[in-house]
Design an enzyme around this catalytic site. Structure first.
Site, short mmCIF file in Angstrom:
data_model
loop_
_atom_site.label_atom_id
_atom_site.label_comp_id
_atom_site.label_asym_id
_atom_site.label_seq_id
_atom_site.Cartn_x
_atom_site.Cartn_y
_atom_site.Cartn_z
N GLY A 97 46.29 36.71 23.64
CA GLY A 97 47.41 36.65 23.55
C GLY A 97 48.31 35.45 24.45
N GLY A 99 46.55 32.28 23.98
CA GLY A 99 46.11 31.06 23.14
C GLY A 99 44.71 30.66 23.61
N ALA A 102 42.58 29.08 20.87
CA ALA A 102 42.90 27.72 20.46
C ALA A 102 42.77 26.60 21.48
CB ALA A 102 44.53 27.90 20.17
N ALA A 103 43.14 27.18 22.84
CA ALA A 103 43.08 26.13 23.94
C ALA A 103 41.49 25.76 24.02
CB ALA A 103 43.34 26.76 25.22
N ASP A 144 48.90 28.41 17.13
CA ASP A 144 48.33 28.41 18.19
C ASP A 144 47.65 26.83 18.57
OD1 ASP A 144 48.97 30.88 18.18
OD2 ASP A 144 47.09 31.62 18.72
O1 PMV Z 1 46.62 36.68 19.07
P1 PMV Z 1 46.93 35.05 19.38
O2 PMV Z 1 47.71 34.81 20.71
O3 PMV Z 1 45.68 34.04 18.90
O4 PMV Z 1 48.19 34.79 18.29
C1 PMV Z 1 48.14 34.99 16.87
C2 PMV Z 1 49.39 34.67 16.17
C3 PMV Z 1 49.55 35.44 14.84
O5 PMV Z 1 50.70 35.19 14.46
C4 PMV Z 1 49.43 36.80 14.74
C5 PMV Z 1 48.42 34.90 13.94
C6 PMV Z 1 48.53 33.40 13.49
O6 PMV Z 1 47.59 33.10 12.74
O7 PMV Z 1 49.64 32.75 13.54
#
Ligand code: PMV
Length: 314
Positions: A97, A99, A102-103, A144
């Site tokens: 939640g 990131g 991604a980071a 992300d």
């Molecule tokens: O769980 P996180 O922080 O990686 O966020 C995912 C976000 C989603 O919208 C659920 C998936 C996406 O690919 O955008």
């Protein structure tokens, strides 16, 4: 040795809906993952993950991380360079939640860029990180990795051409992010929404329409720096996320707690079913009050801000 970093992020509006082309709004936070890449003898890829983490997160994500790194090496055109030591660190907690995946993808792409003098633009770093994200998400929206690469406050729309618009806010606003302690599987959460949408097309059409309308109202509120409206819309967004089935008792409890402690608004953030929630808490006093209310119930919190100008620590 090559080094790089990627921003952590908070999704303020429309996670999940963004997968279906509805605009989302997210902000980088003042925390980053760092990576270093070093060539070593022996033909083996070594990953040392020194990030602080929610218990269970790193073990849970190990095989996804291995797949992600191979995707990154391939996308960067250095898949033949497997004699590497990759070290991950930084002040961003490895958790669902914020990131974290991604980071780490952005940080590794930037470190490879430096180590192998690849002369990659930020756009290319972003597209390499997007390939890395596929190791974790399957089919990520691209939100992300975009926030993690460019930083700042961003409105993002997935499409044939992923669209990103930088947004500005007059003054950065304090937020509290609360960790439910539950590790989420974003891919499973996204798959769950898809299944429920197929089973209830009419119900979901209505919810998606409301999410789309909210995206525009939220953009205006952010650009006009209207914290109380932003908070109200975050509350509405949480309700929509509950309706598509991605909240859980713990997140709902934390959101209620934050609102009672004075937050302008609160919602789950990211994939849901665990991971983090976010509360908008304009001003240091409010931020501390909300953070303490969550801490008193045993939750770990991050005190940070949205809308801060991007500034790399590595
Ligand atoms: O769980 P996180 O922080 O990686 O966020 C995912 C976000 C989603 O919208 C659920 C998936 C996406 O690919 O955008």
């Amino acid at each position: 040795m090559g080094k790089g970093s990627g921003f952590g992020k908070v999704i303020l509006f429309n996670e999940h809906f963004v997968v279906y082309g509805i605009p989302a709004i997210a902000s980088a936070i003042e925390m980053e993952t760092t990576a270093s890449v070093e060539q070593i003898p022996g033909g083996k890829l070594e990953v040392i993950d020194d990030r602080k983490a929610t218990p269970g997160y790193k073990d849970d994500k190990k095989s996804q991380q291995a797949e992600s790194i191979q995707n990154i090496l391939r996308a960067a055109g250095v898949a033949d360079r497997q004699s590497l030591r990759i070290v991950l660190g930084g002040n961003l907690i490895a958790a669902s939640g914020v990131g974290a995946s991604a980071a780490s993808c952005v940080a590794i792409a930037r470190a490879l860029n430096e180590e192998f003098s690849l002369k990659l633009t930020d756009e290319k770093i972003n597209s390499i990180a997007f390939e890395g994200e596929k190791g974790y998400h399957g089919e990520p929206s691209g939100l992300d990795n975009t926030v993690s690469t460019f930083g700042g406050l961003i409105r993002f729309e997935k499409g044939a051409q992923q669209q990103m618009a930088h947004m500005s806010i007059q003054n950065p606003i304090e937020i509290v992010m609360g960790d439910s302690g539950l590790v989420t599987n974003t891919k499973a959460a996204v798959d769950g929404v898809r299944q429920r949408r197929e089973q209830n097309p009419k119900k979901f059409e209505d919810i998606f329409k409301r999410a789309e309308q909210l995206a525009d109202k939220a953009r205006d509120a952010v650009e006009l720096n209207r914290a109380s409206d932003i908070g109200r819309y975050m509350n509405e967004n949480h309700r929509l996320l509950q309706e598509i089935g991605v909240s859980c008792d713990k997140l709902d409890f934390m959101v209620t707690l934050a609102r009672r402690a004075g937050a302008a608004g609160a919602k789950l953030t990211g994939g849901g079913l665990g991971g983090y929630m976010v509360a908008l808490t304009p001003g240091k006093d409010k931020q501390n009050r909300v953070a303490e209310a969550l801490e008193k119930e045993g939750f770990r919190v991050l005190r940070t801000k949205i809308g801060v100008e991007p500034r790399h620590v590595a």
